[in-house]
Scaffold this motif. Structure first.
Motif, PDB file in Angstrom:
ATOM      1  N   TYR A  89       0.804  -1.213   0.000  1.00 28.12           N
ATOM      2  CA  TYR A  89       0.000   0.000   0.000  1.00 28.12           C
ATOM      3  C   TYR A  89       0.842   1.271   0.000  1.00 28.12           C
ATOM      4  O   TYR A  89       0.312   2.374  -0.064  1.00 28.12           O
ATOM      5  CB  TYR A  89      -1.024   0.019   1.121  1.00 28.12           C
ATOM      6  N   ASP A 116      -4.058  -1.701  -1.367  1.00 34.36           N
ATOM      7  CA  ASP A 116      -4.252  -2.106   0.020  1.00 34.36           C
ATOM      8  C   ASP A 116      -4.812  -3.521   0.035  1.00 34.36           C
ATOM      9  O   ASP A 116      -5.943  -3.751  -0.395  1.00 34.36           O
ATOM     10  CB  ASP A 116      -5.214  -1.142   0.718  1.00 34.36           C
ATOM     11  N   GLY A 119      -8.079  -3.796   1.547  1.00 37.95           N
ATOM     12  CA  GLY A 119      -9.129  -2.910   1.054  1.00 37.95           C
ATOM     13  C   GLY A 119      -9.566  -3.204  -0.364  1.00 37.95           C
ATOM     14  O   GLY A 119     -10.538  -3.925  -0.597  1.00 37.95           O
ATOM     15  N   THR A 120      -8.835  -2.670  -1.313  1.00 36.88           N
ATOM     16  CA  THR A 120      -9.288  -2.683  -2.702  1.00 36.88           C
ATOM     17  C   THR A 120      -8.702  -3.810  -3.544  1.00 36.88           C
ATOM     18  O   THR A 120      -8.940  -3.863  -4.747  1.00 36.88           O
ATOM     19  CB  THR A 120      -8.928  -1.340  -3.370  1.00 36.88           C
ATOM     20  N   LYS A 149      -8.484  -6.169  11.886  1.00 35.43           N
ATOM     21  CA  LYS A 149      -7.646  -6.217  10.694  1.00 35.43           C
ATOM     22  C   LYS A 149      -7.102  -7.630  10.480  1.00 35.43           C
ATOM     23  O   LYS A 149      -6.986  -8.086   9.331  1.00 35.43           O
ATOM     24  CB  LYS A 149      -6.491  -5.217  10.821  1.00 35.43           C
ATOM     25  N   GLN A 152      -9.864  -9.598   8.970  1.00 40.56           N
ATOM     26  CA  GLN A 152     -10.047  -9.173   7.587  1.00 40.56           C
ATOM     27  C   GLN A 152      -8.935  -9.744   6.701  1.00 40.56           C
ATOM     28  O   GLN A 152      -9.181 -10.137   5.553  1.00 40.56           O
ATOM     29  CB  GLN A 152     -10.044  -7.646   7.516  1.00 40.56           C
TER      30      GLN A 152
END
Length: 219
Positions: A89, A116, A119-120, A149, A152
């Protein structure tokens, strides 16, 4: 390190790593210094040696999560692997990795992407192998919800790794049992890579844990 002992720090923030890789990129541009290799060169050798010993096909798709300066991918490319992707990232980390790949003459085998992972990141194809050398440690130290996190991270990993694919993780913050507790529902242990030991007070231990986990086939 136990869950109660684990604490957040600046090491878990993007701001910290932006500063680190901005400095390392500038140093490389001025002096050609490739920067720090997390856990030393031995950590790279262990991964490459295991893949070679298992005769993992050179055409296997391999993802390096939080690639940093990309040196792990460079060594994999030199060993003949050709479908390599590194994500980070930090834009300066990817710029540094790209410069090092060009210097080492392996750019054709390595793709690099600023993204990220939590994220994406949404690859078009699943990976045969995912590698992590310190990134899960950094995620765990995130002061803005490290536990969430970590959860995730596992979810993203399971989403982008093929069933029966391998996940090779090197950590200095978690023991083997702790890593298995966090990944064990979706993964089973395939192998443990030997890392240096230390002795203190009559006890012997390891400061670094390196595990090969295999994604369960849930079909």
């Amino acid at each position: 390190m136990s869950e109660t002992e684990f604490s957040s720090s600046a090491l878990g923030t993007k701001e910290h790593w932006d500063v680190v890789y901005s400095r390392e990129l500038q140093t490389f541009q001025e002096y050609g210094d490739e920067g720090e290799i997390w856990f030393g060169e031995g950590s790279i050798t262990r991964v490459v040696r295991w893949l070679n010993a298992q005769k993992v096909p050179l055409t296997s798709s391999i993802l390096d999560i939080g690639t940093g300066n990309g040196m792990l991918l460079v060594e994999l490319a030199k060993s003949g692997y050709s479908k390599l992707l590194g994500v980070d990232y930090c834009a300066d980390a990817i710029a540094l990795a790209r410069s090092i790949c060009e210097k080492e003459g392996v750019s054709q085998s390595i793709h690099l992407q600023v993204v990220d992972f939590l994220g994406t990141f949404g690859p078009s194809e699943l990976f045969d192998i995912c590698l992590d050398k310190g990134t899960f440690d950094a995620v765990s130290l995130d002061p803005n919800g490290g536990e969430d996190k970590r959860s995730q991270y596992v979810q993203t990993l399971c989403r982008i790794l093929k069933p029966n694919g391998f996940f090779i993780i090197t950590s200095c913050n978690w023991t083997k049992d702790e890593l298995l507790a966090q990944f064990g529902e979706e993964f089973e242990m395939k192998d443990e890579l030997l890392t240096p030991t230390f002795s203190f007070g009559g006890h012997t231990g390891r400061s670094v844990t390196a595990l090969v986990l295999q994604r369960r086939n849930c079909s």
